[in-house]
Design a protein around this motif. Sequence first.
Motif, mmCIF file in Angstrom:
data_model
loop_
_atom_site.group_PDB
_atom_site.id
_atom_site.type_symbol
_atom_site.label_atom_id
_atom_site.label_comp_id
_atom_site.label_asym_id
_atom_site.label_seq_id
_atom_site.Cartn_x
_atom_site.Cartn_y
_atom_site.Cartn_z
ATOM 1 N N TYR A 99 -44.636 12.065 34.207
ATOM 2 C CA TYR A 99 -44.230 13.449 33.898
ATOM 3 C C TYR A 99 -45.423 14.463 34.039
ATOM 4 N N GLN A 100 -45.234 15.711 34.523
ATOM 5 C CA GLN A 100 -46.204 16.587 34.610
ATOM 6 C C GLN A 100 -46.039 17.787 34.085
ATOM 7 N N ILE A 101 -46.989 18.247 33.347
ATOM 8 C CA ILE A 101 -46.727 19.651 32.575
ATOM 9 C C ILE A 101 -46.550 20.590 33.879
ATOM 10 N N GLY A 102 -45.747 21.630 33.736
ATOM 11 C CA GLY A 102 -45.523 22.612 34.502
ATOM 12 C C GLY A 102 -44.296 22.225 35.586
ATOM 13 N N ASP A 103 -43.949 21.054 35.749
ATOM 14 C CA ASP A 103 -42.864 20.578 36.863
ATOM 15 C C ASP A 103 -41.507 21.100 36.115
ATOM 16 N N THR A 104 -40.725 21.567 36.932
ATOM 17 C CA THR A 104 -39.448 22.134 36.756
ATOM 18 C C THR A 104 -38.401 21.681 37.556
ATOM 19 N N ARG A 105 -37.443 22.007 37.114
ATOM 20 C CA ARG A 105 -35.877 21.509 37.903
ATOM 21 C C ARG A 105 -34.856 22.501 37.437
ATOM 22 N N GLN A 106 -33.945 22.898 38.101
ATOM 23 C CA GLN A 106 -32.764 23.891 37.854
ATOM 24 C C GLN A 106 -31.411 23.414 38.450
ATOM 25 N N THR A 107 -30.460 23.528 37.336
ATOM 26 C CA THR A 107 -29.166 23.173 37.567
ATOM 27 C C THR A 107 -28.343 24.133 38.493
ATOM 28 N N LEU A 108 -27.144 23.590 38.943
ATOM 29 C CA LEU A 108 -26.386 24.508 39.251
ATOM 30 C C LEU A 108 -25.492 25.332 38.264
ATOM 31 N N GLY A 109 -24.701 26.209 38.521
ATOM 32 C CA GLY A 109 -23.983 26.983 37.435
ATOM 33 C C GLY A 109 -22.836 26.442 37.011
ATOM 34 N N ARG A 110 -22.320 26.712 35.839
ATOM 35 C CA ARG A 110 -21.105 26.425 35.209
ATOM 36 C C ARG A 110 -20.446 27.447 34.589
ATOM 37 N N THR A 111 -19.076 27.699 34.911
ATOM 38 C CA THR A 111 -18.632 29.032 34.207
ATOM 39 C C THR A 111 -17.893 28.406 32.854
ATOM 40 N N ILE A 112 -18.098 29.258 31.877
ATOM 41 C CA ILE A 112 -17.417 29.089 30.540
ATOM 42 C C ILE A 112 -15.840 29.695 30.572
ATOM 43 N N VAL A 148 -35.286 23.700 33.373
ATOM 44 C CA VAL A 148 -35.879 22.784 32.667
ATOM 45 C C VAL A 148 -37.462 22.814 33.036
ATOM 46 N N GLU A 149 -38.323 22.818 32.179
ATOM 47 C CA GLU A 149 -39.816 22.824 32.381
ATOM 48 C C GLU A 149 -40.389 21.680 31.342
ATOM 49 N N ILE A 150 -41.282 20.946 31.965
ATOM 50 C CA ILE A 150 -42.174 20.120 31.239
ATOM 51 C C ILE A 150 -43.312 20.982 30.680
ATOM 52 N N THR A 151 -43.442 20.876 29.227
ATOM 53 C CA THR A 151 -44.213 22.101 28.705
ATOM 54 C C THR A 151 -45.255 21.212 27.719
ATOM 55 N N GLU A 152 -45.264 20.150 27.570
ATOM 56 C CA GLU A 152 -46.067 19.249 26.547
ATOM 57 C C GLU A 152 -46.036 17.761 26.812
ATOM 58 N N LYS A 153 -46.886 16.964 26.566
ATOM 59 C CA LYS A 153 -47.014 15.395 26.463
ATOM 60 C C LYS A 153 -48.184 15.470 25.491
ATOM 61 N N ARG A 154 -47.605 14.142 24.637
ATOM 62 C CA ARG A 154 -48.519 13.711 23.705
ATOM 63 C C ARG A 154 -48.327 12.221 23.219
ATOM 64 N N ASP A 155 -49.365 11.722 22.931
ATOM 65 C CA ASP A 155 -49.202 10.288 22.659
ATOM 66 C C ASP A 155 -48.585 10.116 21.123
ATOM 67 N N HIS A 156 -47.673 8.686 21.145
ATOM 68 C CA HIS A 156 -47.144 8.732 19.746
ATOM 69 C C HIS A 156 -47.979 8.323 18.875
ATOM 70 N N GLU A 157 -48.165 8.671 17.606
ATOM 71 C CA GLU A 157 -49.145 8.440 16.541
ATOM 72 C C GLU A 157 -49.173 7.006 16.236
ATOM 73 N N ARG A 158 -48.044 6.382 16.090
ATOM 74 C CA ARG A 158 -47.891 4.958 15.748
ATOM 75 C C ARG A 158 -47.659 4.006 16.583
ATOM 76 N N LYS A 159 -47.170 4.365 17.669
ATOM 77 C CA LYS A 159 -46.887 3.447 18.813
ATOM 78 C C LYS A 159 -47.335 3.754 20.023
ATOM 79 N N PRO A 160 -48.407 2.838 20.321
ATOM 80 C CA PRO A 160 -49.294 3.168 21.591
ATOM 81 C C PRO A 160 -48.635 2.999 23.067
#
Length: 147
Positions: free
Chosen positions: A10-23, A103-115
Amino acid sequence: MIQEIYFEDYQIGDTRQTLGRTITEADIVLHAGHTGDFFPHHMDAQWCKTQPFKQRIAHGTLTFAVGVGMTATLINPVAMTYGYERLRFPNPVHIGDTINVKVEITEKRDHERKPEFGFVTERLTVTKQDGSVVLVCDHLLLANKKA
């Protein structure tokens, strides 16, 4: 499609876009039946004419469920949903509105207790056809790290 995407992929800043869906009206009626939320804001067209939006609005939880579902295009056996945070509905969705999701990847961080795991945050921004934002939230993924 099944694809393994590890924490490191996963890379911060990567994005993807869906198609539309009418409600549709059927979406709202079915969601009311599933949840028990028959408030007049969603179900009573005549009452809504007397309110600020002047028409029925989709349940926020319906917009959330459909928006999240639209992003589920890949089965990733090495990552799973950990939860959602900062959920907001800044504008209403009406019958006939078409929504799509960025959808945009905005953050990544390590798990505090499970490396062997890390957290990846995806910002979901749902907009409708006029460009207005109708939902924003952060989707937290628990992702395996590469061995």
